[in-house]
Design a protein around this motif. Structure first.
Motif, PDB file in Angstrom:
ATOM      1  N   ARG A  72     -18.841  11.659   3.742  1.00  0.00           N
ATOM      2  CA  ARG A  72     -18.091  11.373   4.952  1.00  0.00           C
ATOM      3  C   ARG A  72     -17.184   9.990   4.955  1.00  0.00           C
ATOM      4  O   ARG A  72     -17.763   9.120   5.494  1.00  0.00           O
ATOM      5  CB  ARG A  72     -18.687  11.771   6.279  1.00  0.00           C
ATOM      6  N   LEU A  73     -16.335  10.020   3.943  1.00  0.00           N
ATOM      7  CA  LEU A  73     -15.577   8.687   3.582  1.00  0.00           C
ATOM      8  C   LEU A  73     -13.876   9.085   3.402  1.00  0.00           C
ATOM      9  O   LEU A  73     -13.758  10.049   3.025  1.00  0.00           O
ATOM     10  CB  LEU A  73     -16.042   8.214   2.254  1.00  0.00           C
ATOM     11  N   LEU A  74     -13.266   8.370   4.337  1.00  0.00           N
ATOM     12  CA  LEU A  74     -11.740   8.625   4.053  1.00  0.00           C
ATOM     13  C   LEU A  74     -11.015   7.255   4.160  1.00  0.00           C
ATOM     14  O   LEU A  74     -11.525   6.061   4.440  1.00  0.00           O
ATOM     15  CB  LEU A  74     -11.130   9.312   5.213  1.00  0.00           C
ATOM     16  N   VAL A  75      -9.775   7.193   3.709  1.00  0.00           N
ATOM     17  CA  VAL A  75      -9.074   6.105   3.641  1.00  0.00           C
ATOM     18  C   VAL A  75      -7.654   6.271   4.301  1.00  0.00           C
ATOM     19  O   VAL A  75      -7.261   7.343   4.101  1.00  0.00           O
ATOM     20  CB  VAL A  75      -8.773   5.520   2.229  1.00  0.00           C
ATOM     21  N   VAL A  76      -6.988   5.623   5.023  1.00  0.00           N
ATOM     22  CA  VAL A  76      -5.634   5.547   5.390  1.00  0.00           C
ATOM     23  C   VAL A  76      -4.963   4.559   5.144  1.00  0.00           C
ATOM     24  O   VAL A  76      -5.272   3.304   4.985  1.00  0.00           O
ATOM     25  CB  VAL A  76      -5.720   6.083   7.006  1.00  0.00           C
ATOM     26  N   ASN A  77      -3.399   4.788   5.062  1.00  0.00           N
ATOM     27  CA  ASN A  77      -2.610   3.404   4.911  1.00  0.00           C
ATOM     28  C   ASN A  77      -1.373   4.002   5.651  1.00  0.00           C
ATOM     29  O   ASN A  77      -0.531   4.638   4.920  1.00  0.00           O
ATOM     30  CB  ASN A  77      -2.448   3.297   3.510  1.00  0.00           C
ATOM     31  N   VAL A  78      -1.201   3.831   6.997  1.00  0.00           N
ATOM     32  CA  VAL A  78      -0.210   4.235   7.578  1.00  0.00           C
ATOM     33  C   VAL A  78       0.877   3.100   8.204  1.00  0.00           C
ATOM     34  O   VAL A  78       0.162   2.096   8.712  1.00  0.00           O
ATOM     35  CB  VAL A  78      -0.601   5.165   8.902  1.00  0.00           C
ATOM     36  N   PRO A  79       1.930   3.157   8.181  1.00  0.00           N
ATOM     37  CA  PRO A  79       2.974   1.886   8.447  1.00  0.00           C
ATOM     38  C   PRO A  79       2.771   2.025  10.086  1.00  0.00           C
ATOM     39  O   PRO A  79       2.631   2.865  10.635  1.00  0.00           O
ATOM     40  CB  PRO A  79       4.389   2.586   8.251  1.00  0.00           C
ATOM     41  N   LYS A  80       3.086   0.694  10.584  1.00  0.00           N
ATOM     42  CA  LYS A  80       2.789   0.639  11.893  1.00  0.00           C
ATOM     43  C   LYS A  80       4.154   0.797  12.537  1.00  0.00           C
ATOM     44  O   LYS A  80       5.249   0.556  11.900  1.00  0.00           O
ATOM     45  CB  LYS A  80       2.370  -0.731  12.381  1.00  0.00           C
ATOM     46  N   LYS A  81       4.217   1.315  13.862  1.00  0.00           N
ATOM     47  CA  LYS A  81       5.550   1.698  14.559  1.00  0.00           C
ATOM     48  C   LYS A  81       6.329   0.517  14.449  1.00  0.00           C
ATOM     49  O   LYS A  81       6.006  -0.475  14.976  1.00  0.00           O
ATOM     50  CB  LYS A  81       5.400   2.488  15.788  1.00  0.00           C
ATOM     51  N   ASP A  82       7.701   0.656  14.228  1.00  0.00           N
ATOM     52  CA  ASP A  82       8.625  -0.427  14.148  1.00  0.00           C
ATOM     53  C   ASP A  82       8.022  -1.776  13.597  1.00  0.00           C
ATOM     54  O   ASP A  82       8.103  -2.837  14.135  1.00  0.00           O
ATOM     55  CB  ASP A  82       8.832  -0.654  15.776  1.00  0.00           C
ATOM     56  N   SER A  83       7.554  -1.641  12.287  1.00  0.00           N
ATOM     57  CA  SER A  83       7.017  -2.773  11.801  1.00  0.00           C
ATOM     58  C   SER A  83       6.854  -2.766  10.406  1.00  0.00           C
ATOM     59  O   SER A  83       6.766  -1.623   9.970  1.00  0.00           O
ATOM     60  CB  SER A  83       5.488  -3.084  12.454  1.00  0.00           C
ATOM     61  N   GLU A  84       6.867  -3.859   9.674  1.00  0.00           N
ATOM     62  CA  GLU A  84       6.473  -3.831   8.269  1.00  0.00           C
ATOM     63  C   GLU A  84       5.062  -3.564   7.658  1.00  0.00           C
ATOM     64  O   GLU A  84       4.825  -3.239   6.744  1.00  0.00           O
ATOM     65  CB  GLU A  84       6.991  -5.249   7.554  1.00  0.00           C
ATOM     66  N   GLU A  85       4.409  -3.909   8.993  1.00  0.00           N
ATOM     67  CA  GLU A  85       2.844  -3.680   8.507  1.00  0.00           C
ATOM     68  C   GLU A  85       2.182  -2.405   8.463  1.00  0.00           C
ATOM     69  O   GLU A  85       2.901  -1.456   8.938  1.00  0.00           O
ATOM     70  CB  GLU A  85       1.911  -4.618   9.829  1.00  0.00           C
ATOM     71  N   VAL A  86       1.221  -2.404   7.875  1.00  0.00           N
ATOM     72  CA  VAL A  86       0.383  -0.983   7.677  1.00  0.00           C
ATOM     73  C   VAL A  86      -1.031  -0.978   8.106  1.00  0.00           C
ATOM     74  O   VAL A  86      -1.635  -2.203   8.144  1.00  0.00           O
ATOM     75  CB  VAL A  86       0.296  -0.632   6.014  1.00  0.00           C
ATOM     76  N   THR A  87      -1.458   0.009   8.610  1.00  0.00           N
ATOM     77  CA  THR A  87      -2.910   0.077   8.932  1.00  0.00           C
ATOM     78  C   THR A  87      -3.631   0.566   7.857  1.00  0.00           C
ATOM     79  O   THR A  87      -3.370   1.810   7.461  1.00  0.00           O
ATOM     80  CB  THR A  87      -3.273   1.057  10.159  1.00  0.00           C
ATOM     81  N   ARG A  88      -4.542  -0.172   7.203  1.00  0.00           N
ATOM     82  CA  ARG A  88      -5.309   0.257   6.032  1.00  0.00           C
ATOM     83  C   ARG A  88      -6.741   0.369   6.345  1.00  0.00           C
ATOM     84  O   ARG A  88      -7.253  -0.943   6.356  1.00  0.00           O
ATOM     85  CB  ARG A  88      -4.883  -0.702   4.767  1.00  0.00           C
TER      86      ARG A  88
END
Ligand code: ZN
Length: 182
Positions: free
Chosen positions: A62-78
């Motif tokens: 039970r391991l997952l990774v995400v890399n999703v751009p934040k809304k209206d931003s250059e940043e990502v949630t990693r």
């Protein structure tokens, strides 16, 4: 368990039995777990994905990774999330999904709009996180993978019928590959 760091792992495809397994909880937070997570980040990024579950690289944990751009931003949630649990869900919205393990198909899926999650990081530290929109969707899609559920399972009989030829072909190719490896 993990391949060496710096390696892009093979993503297993629709029809592979590991995609239908309920993955086991992680109980030991080892250097190998960190290496696997790092390899999963690299694999996801090499394939331009926004999320990847361990089962997709044939690891039944039970391991997952995400890399999703934040809304209206250059940043990502990693984030690498171990033993993720959905605590709360709210609302619903429909949006098109795809999957690195089912590359030929995209279709709309209804999911909760907002979720609250609990997970452990790679050191075993517990965290809670609220996610909305795309981030919430990606977490739910990847958590489904850890339970052996695929986004095509949510499609109506008519939509599944439309994709049935592609699904059958993918399952056949996967079975042939597994036969060759065995
Ligand atoms: Zn997927």
């Amino acid at each position: 368990m993990a391949e060496p760091t710096g390696k892009v792992l093979k993503i297993i495809q629709y029809g592979h039995p590991t995609l239908r397994v309920r993955c086991d909880p992680v109980t030991e937070f080892t250097p190998e777990l960190k290496e696997l997570a790092e390899a999963m980040f690299q694999t996801m990024e090499a394939n331009e994905g926004v999320g990847l579950a361990a089962s997709q690289v044939d690891q039944r944990i039970r391991l997952l990774v995400v890399n999703v751009p934040k809304k209206d931003s250059e940043e990502v949630t990693r984030v690498a999330a171990v033993n993720p649990e959905v605590l709360e869900v709210e609302g619903e919205w429909e949006y098109e999904e795809g999957c690195l393990s089912i590359p030929d198909i995209r279709d709309n899926v209804v999911r909760p709009e907002r979720i609250k999650l609990r997970y452990q990081d790679l050191d075993g530290e517990a965290h809670e996180l609220e996610a909305t929109g795309l981030l919430s969707r990606v977490f739910l899609h990847e958590i489904d993978h850890l339970n052996g559920v695929l986004f095509v399972d949510y499609l109506s009989p008519v939509r599944r019928m439309i994709h049935s030829g592609k699904l059958k072909r993918m399952a056949k190719e996967t079975a042939e590959q597994l036969g060759q490896e065995a």
